[in-house]
Design a protein around this motif. Sequence first.
Motif, PDB file in Angstrom:
ATOM      1  N   MET A  78       0.833  -1.206   0.000  1.00  0.00           N
ATOM      2  CA  MET A  78       0.000   0.000   0.000  1.00  0.00           C
ATOM      3  C   MET A  78       0.867   1.256   0.000  1.00  0.00           C
ATOM      4  SD  MET A  78      -3.025  -1.189   2.620  1.00  0.00           S
ATOM      5  CE  MET A  78      -3.731   0.457   2.715  1.00  0.00           C
ATOM      6  N   THR A  79       1.983   1.212   0.723  1.00  0.00           N
ATOM      7  CA  THR A  79       2.914   2.349   0.708  1.00  0.00           C
ATOM      8  C   THR A  79       3.470   2.558  -0.696  1.00  0.00           C
ATOM      9  OG1 THR A  79       3.533   1.920   3.009  1.00  0.00           O
ATOM     10  CG2 THR A  79       5.035   3.264   1.697  1.00  0.00           C
ATOM     11  N   LEU A  80       3.840   1.468  -1.359  1.00  0.00           N
ATOM     12  CA  LEU A  80       4.353   1.562  -2.734  1.00  0.00           C
ATOM     13  C   LEU A  80       3.282   2.107  -3.673  1.00  0.00           C
ATOM     14  CD1 LEU A  80       6.606   0.996  -4.777  1.00  0.00           C
ATOM     15  CD2 LEU A  80       5.728  -1.348  -4.974  1.00  0.00           C
ATOM     16  N   ALA A  81       2.040   1.653  -3.516  1.00  0.00           N
ATOM     17  CA  ALA A  81       0.953   2.127  -4.376  1.00  0.00           C
ATOM     18  C   ALA A  81       0.687   3.615  -4.159  1.00  0.00           C
ATOM     19  CB  ALA A  81      -0.307   1.312  -4.111  1.00  0.00           C
ATOM     20  N   ALA A  82       0.667   4.058  -2.903  1.00  0.00           N
ATOM     21  CA  ALA A  82       0.429   5.475  -2.624  1.00  0.00           C
ATOM     22  C   ALA A  82       1.556   6.333  -3.197  1.00  0.00           C
ATOM     23  CB  ALA A  82       0.300   5.685  -1.121  1.00  0.00           C
ATOM     24  N   GLY A  83       2.795   5.896  -3.014  1.00  0.00           N
ATOM     25  CA  GLY A  83       3.911   6.643  -3.575  1.00  0.00           C
ATOM     26  C   GLY A  83       3.869   6.702  -5.087  1.00  0.00           C
ATOM     27  N   THR A  84       3.462   5.601  -5.716  1.00  0.00           N
ATOM     28  CA  THR A  84       3.362   5.568  -7.182  1.00  0.00           C
ATOM     29  C   THR A  84       2.304   6.543  -7.681  1.00  0.00           C
ATOM     30  OG1 THR A  84       4.070   3.246  -7.233  1.00  0.00           O
ATOM     31  CG2 THR A  84       2.896   4.087  -9.156  1.00  0.00           C
ATOM     32  N   LEU A  85       1.136   6.557  -7.039  1.00  0.00           N
ATOM     33  CA  LEU A  85       0.074   7.473  -7.462  1.00  0.00           C
ATOM     34  C   LEU A  85       0.502   8.930  -7.306  1.00  0.00           C
ATOM     35  CD1 LEU A  85      -3.143   5.751  -6.051  1.00  0.00           C
ATOM     36  CD2 LEU A  85      -2.424   5.916  -8.433  1.00  0.00           C
ATOM     37  N   ILE A  86       1.136   9.240  -6.189  1.00  0.00           N
ATOM     38  CA  ILE A  86       1.575  10.616  -5.975  1.00  0.00           C
ATOM     39  C   ILE A  86       2.644  11.003  -6.995  1.00  0.00           C
ATOM     40  CG2 ILE A  86       2.741  12.137  -4.338  1.00  0.00           C
ATOM     41  CD1 ILE A  86       1.374  10.542  -2.096  1.00  0.00           C
ATOM     42  N   PHE A  87       3.556  10.088  -7.280  1.00  0.00           N
ATOM     43  CA  PHE A  87       4.597  10.368  -8.275  1.00  0.00           C
ATOM     44  C   PHE A  87       3.975  10.614  -9.646  1.00  0.00           C
ATOM     45  CE2 PHE A  87       7.505   8.836 -11.564  1.00  0.00           C
ATOM     46  CZ  PHE A  87       8.621   9.620 -11.310  1.00  0.00           C
ATOM     47  N   PHE A  88       3.046   9.763 -10.064  1.00  0.00           N
ATOM     48  CA  PHE A  88       2.408   9.933 -11.367  1.00  0.00           C
ATOM     49  C   PHE A  88       1.600  11.231 -11.426  1.00  0.00           C
ATOM     50  CE2 PHE A  88       2.322   5.122 -12.456  1.00  0.00           C
ATOM     51  CZ  PHE A  88       3.661   5.213 -12.802  1.00  0.00           C
ATOM     52  N   LEU A  89       0.967  11.608 -10.326  1.00  0.00           N
ATOM     53  CA  LEU A  89       0.212  12.863 -10.315  1.00  0.00           C
ATOM     54  C   LEU A  89       1.148  14.056 -10.488  1.00  0.00           C
ATOM     55  CD1 LEU A  89      -2.462  14.342  -9.975  1.00  0.00           C
ATOM     56  CD2 LEU A  89      -2.139  14.253  -7.502  1.00  0.00           C
ATOM     57  N   VAL A  90       2.286  14.019  -9.814  1.00  0.00           N
ATOM     58  CA  VAL A  90       3.264  15.104  -9.968  1.00  0.00           C
ATOM     59  C   VAL A  90       3.785  15.163 -11.403  1.00  0.00           C
ATOM     60  CG1 VAL A  90       5.545  15.902  -9.249  1.00  0.00           C
ATOM     61  CG2 VAL A  90       3.924  15.079  -7.536  1.00  0.00           C
TER      62      VAL A  90
END
Length: 397
Positions: A56-68
Amino acid sequence: MASVSPPVPPPSPIPPPRQPEGVSGAAGSKDERFIEGQLAKARGYVKLVDVVGSLMTLAAGTLIFFLVVALMDHWIVPGGLALWSRALLLLMFLAAAGYFVVRHVAPLLLKRINPVYAAHQIEQAQPVKNSLINFLLFRAARQPMHRAVYRAVEHQAAGALAHIRVESTIDRGRLIKIGYVLLGAVVLCGLYKALSPKDPFPSLSRLALPWANIQQPTRVTLQDVRPGDKTVYRGAEVSISASVRGLGDDEPVELIYTTDDRQLVDRTIEMRQEQNRYVVAFPAASGGAQQSFTYRITAGDTRSRLFRIEVIAAPAIEIDRIEYEYPRYTQLENRTETNIRDVRAVEGTKVTIHATTNRPIEHARVEFELEGQEPVAMKPGFLPVISIECTAGLLKG
């Protein structure tokens, strides 16, 4: 002075010193098997919670990275992210994600959870007075222990576990916090997708495939450009159209073209709206297209790729000469005629028509203004040639 009686010898000899993983006493008792089963269940839940939390930590970081990255591609970097910057961002993401997996996910999948750690999780949630940890420490001790003492500790630990639902004792506080962060990231991405005039998914495709020819997302979408790349005959009028969405009321849609001879470079023609498409007839002057040209369409903040219209000469055929071969009974001398008008000959004369074309052709035929006379195909050669025999006194080619 009171005398002290010597200790009563135990009923059975004390076992020899044990290995670290051994048990001081009879191994495999009912209480010990129960404790082992509960600890195995607790270790499984601990591993599951930690693995899910890491993912879940990896998924949250991935979504935030893609949004940026989408924000950078849409609004921050003029003209969108270049190929080298997309490739660099992709390498950064892969390196960070790979490190996280190796550092935090792989050990959980490959290694065993320490039983003492699982016991600590249980005792943190339930007041069992360290009986479970004491049992594990005594069992692993190298020094011998009296069987009665060991059995008492073992029985106390088993009794404490008997009234506990092991799965409910595992700490899920960190998992819940990570879940809130992941939910927030999902909500932010969903709101941006719903409210932004620019679609983030093309930006993700541009990041995942930086070498691919994927255009930068724009507020205005331009689709279905017709005729696209095409070959037309000289003098033809070319109708160019496109479907445009997201355009403002005062924003024009323009055709920009450049002729092959470079006499006209980036000339602009405004397109007119017809229902849900924008259309322009090219060229605007009479006489049709006279030479090849390239064009693109611009609308708002978007532009199409470059298209090409290839202009070629229309196929034409011209009769060079007609050869007459008269029947023998007429005793007429064969002749060749270059001043071509109507074909006139005695019945039974063999007429050969020689014609040339301005470009290679696949087939040609001669048609007659005679009722019931079928067209005759011309034979390809260096020059297209046809041989026919007259069946009437007047033939017109």
